[in-house]
Design an enzyme around this catalytic site. Structure first.
Site, PDB file in Angstrom:
ATOM      1  CE1 TYR A 182      31.113  29.209  43.526  1.00 40.14           C
ATOM      2  CE2 TYR A 182      31.101  26.876  44.104  1.00 40.14           C
ATOM      3  CZ  TYR A 182      30.436  28.081  43.969  1.00 40.14           C
ATOM      4  OH  TYR A 182      29.093  28.161  44.265  1.00 40.14           O
ATOM      5  CB  CYS A 183      36.454  32.241  45.790  1.00 34.88           C
ATOM      6  SG  CYS A 183      38.135  32.171  45.126  1.00 34.88           S
ATOM      7  CB  THR A 184      35.057  36.463  43.260  1.00 41.09           C
ATOM      8  OG1 THR A 184      33.971  36.480  44.185  1.00 41.09           O
ATOM      9  CG2 THR A 184      34.779  37.445  42.134  1.00 41.09           C
ATOM     10  CB  CYS A 189      38.897  28.559  45.761  1.00 41.76           C
ATOM     11  SG  CYS A 189      39.068  29.548  44.280  1.00 41.76           S
ATOM     12  CB  ILE A 211      33.117  32.812  39.657  1.00 39.81           C
ATOM     13  CG1 ILE A 211      32.784  31.936  40.863  1.00 39.81           C
ATOM     14  CG2 ILE A 211      31.870  33.039  38.805  1.00 39.81           C
ATOM     15  CD1 ILE A 211      32.004  32.665  41.949  1.00 39.81           C
TER      16      ILE A 211
END
Length: 251
Positions: A182-184, A189, A211
């Site tokens: 996961y990432c922002t 990701c 996210i």
């Protein structure tokens, strides 16, 4: 409601007219009084823009009229003031730098898990096949410090180009579990999940939309998350309700 609409989006799609596309997108955004950053590369587009709702939606409508960006989804949040000081539209080598040219998301995505499904997995403690779920943070260390999924794997990388080497070094630790990178907003990701698949981690996924989409899809409840999500603008961070969090608010 706050007056400024903020959007973020990306798409991996082959682009071969970068200077002309840059000029057209810049002129349109400038005419609509938008601020923020649009990055273009041969691999696609990555954007963060803010302005009036009418202006932002008009710019998006024009972008989506190009078949390469048809249906492009944008994550939204609101603020009292624009979080960007100026408008920049740039051509880059990569829209998110990994220095791993073999990774080409436009040629095929790695499997993704929807935010609602991930929330259910985290709540029940395993995926639908009964495998334990481990969250893998692909962001830089200072971003992780603001907020993260509970017990997420964090290799303390300082830049995304360090991710492939970190994954290779820790690959054995990921065996036997379902791994969700996961990432922002999803862009990092997306590349990370391809590298995981290439390294033989078949039970690996990317969190669809990152996210920010998780916050939105879970109506601000964000099960399994603590703290705020760091963002690269003057808001500094967003809480699970997508409200700007003050710089003094700790994770």
């Amino acid at each position: 409601m706050a007056a400024i609409l903020n959007i973020s989006s990306y798409r991996f799609v082959p682009l071969d007219d970068l200077p002309a596309l840059r000029d057209a997108l810049h002129q349109r955004a400038q005419a609509l009084q938008l601020t923020g950053t649009v990055l273009l590369a041969e691999e696609g587009i990555n954007l963060f823009l803010a302005g009036s709702a009418d202006g932002v939606n008009a710019w998006l409508a024009a972008l989506r009229a190009d078949a390469r960006f048809a249906g492009l989804e944008a994550k939204q949040s609101w603020s009292e003031a624009p979080p960007f000081k100026r408008l920049k539209v740039k051509i880059k080598r990569e829209i998110i730098r990994m220095n791993h040219p073999a990774v080409r998301p436009a040629a095929g995505r790695a499997p993704a898990v929807a935010p609602e499904v991930l929330a259910r997995w985290l709540g029940q403690g395993h995926d639908d096949a009964g495998r334990p779920v481990r969250m893998l943070d692909t962001r830089n260390a200072f971003e992780v410090d603001d907020g993260a999924f509970d017990n997420a794997i964090d290799w303390r990388i300082d830049k995304f180009s360090e991710f492939p080497a970190a994954l290779a070094a820790h690959r054995a630790e990921l065996e036997g579990a379902t791994i969700v990178s996961y990432c922002t907003g999803g862009i990092r990701c997306e590349k990370a999940a391809i590298v995981m698949q290439e390294m033989g981690l078949s039970h690996s996924y990317q969190l669809e939309g990152g996210i920010l989409k998780y916050f939105e899809a879970t109506a601000g409840q964000a099960p399994g998350w603590h703290g705020r999500c760091f963002v690269f603008d003057e808001r500094l961070g967003l809480d699970p309700a997508l409200h700007p969090a003050s710089a003094a608010a700790g994770a």
